[in-house]
Design a protein around this motif. Structure first.
Motif, PDB file in Angstrom:
ATOM      1  N   UNK A 154       0.914  -1.367  -0.029  1.00  0.00           N
ATOM      2  CA  UNK A 154      -0.043  -0.062   0.060  1.00  0.00           C
ATOM      3  C   UNK A 154       0.843   1.310  -0.062  1.00  0.00           C
ATOM      4  N   UNK A 155       0.462   2.505  -0.749  1.00  0.00           N
ATOM      5  CA  UNK A 155       1.239   3.455  -1.081  1.00  0.00           C
ATOM      6  C   UNK A 155       1.580   4.416   0.458  1.00  0.00           C
ATOM      7  N   UNK A 156       0.611   3.832   1.394  1.00  0.00           N
ATOM      8  CA  UNK A 156       0.955   4.663   2.722  1.00  0.00           C
ATOM      9  C   UNK A 156       1.933   3.826   3.732  1.00  0.00           C
ATOM     10  N   UNK A 157       2.254   2.811   3.241  1.00  0.00           N
ATOM     11  CA  UNK A 157       3.428   1.842   4.120  1.00  0.00           C
ATOM     12  C   UNK A 157       4.640   2.499   3.298  1.00  0.00           C
ATOM     13  N   UNK A 158       5.764   2.955   3.991  1.00  0.00           N
ATOM     14  CA  UNK A 158       6.946   3.322   3.343  1.00  0.00           C
ATOM     15  C   UNK A 158       7.676   2.374   2.569  1.00  0.00           C
TER      16      UNK A 158
END
Length: 216
Positions: free
Chosen positions: A199-203
């Motif tokens: 997911x894009x919110x996970x670095x």
């Protein structure tokens, strides 16, 4: 710039480089939530192994992926954590010893991904993250395939093209492989199970994907 490539089975400059930066590398990946992202991935995509499985973490670094394996596998397995860097292995050994998992499941080895100390078709699962970027991709994939038993699996967490990856290339002196070439080399030896985009919110998603494949 000069990349610290493990270009051959005998030349292994990446190991000495990571001896120097192991503590910084470990701190970087602890702060960016790498372990939590792996836990979520494994919760949604259980590893295709059973009790007693023989597993290799190829290029274990300071043990973040090894620790994630211990957290997700709730039955006895045999994990070998292998890396070129003796300093990284020492850090990984300490982290595993201090973890609440089944530490007796893990052994450690210093070695080169291009010349693995395992016989042909002897492992059920190989996991690798951040190691194939230091070797010629075809040679690395061939050696990983060699040690995996027919029907066994490879979980590869490669770097994908992105601004974050470009920064990491400079910081850790590796070179990403083009996605098309990663997929081509994988499909030559394995059946693709999935390619997962974090997911894009996970670095971790800023620079990594996860590829699970089964040996033909």
């Amino acid at each position: 710039m000069e990349y610290v490539l493990t270009a051959t089975k005998t030349e292994a400059r990446a190991g000495s480089y990571y001896d120097k930066i192991a503590a910084y590398y470990d701190l970087t990946f602890k702060l960016n939530g790498y372990g939590r992202s792996l836990d979520q991935y494994f919760a949604n995509h259980p590893l295709p192994v059973s009790r007693g499985a023989k597993i290799l973490d190829a290029g274990c670094g300071t043990g973040l992926l090894t620790l994630a394996l211990l957290r997700t596998l709730h039955f006895p397995v045999s994990i070998t954590a292998l890396d070129l860097s003796a300093t990284s292995i020492t850090a990984a050994r300490k982290a595993v010893a201090e973890s609440p998992g089944r530490t007796r499941d893990v052994t450690f080895a210093e070695g080169n991904l291009l010349s693995l100390p395992f016989s042909d078709n002897s492992l059920d699962l190989v996991v690798t993250s951040g190691a194939l970027e230091y070797v010629p991709l075809g040679e690395g994939m061939a050696e990983l395939s060699r040690v995996i038993a027919p029907g066994g699996h490879l979980l590869h967490i490669p770097c994908r093209p992105s601004p974050a990856t470009t920064f990491l290339e400079i910081l850790f002196r590796f070179k990403k492989h083009p996605r098309k070439e990663v997929l081509r080399q994988t499909e030559q030896r394995f059946r693709m199970v999935h390619e997962f985009r974090f997911p894009p919110l996970q670095i971790i998603g800023w620079s990594k994907t996860a590829i699970l494949a089964q040996k033909l």
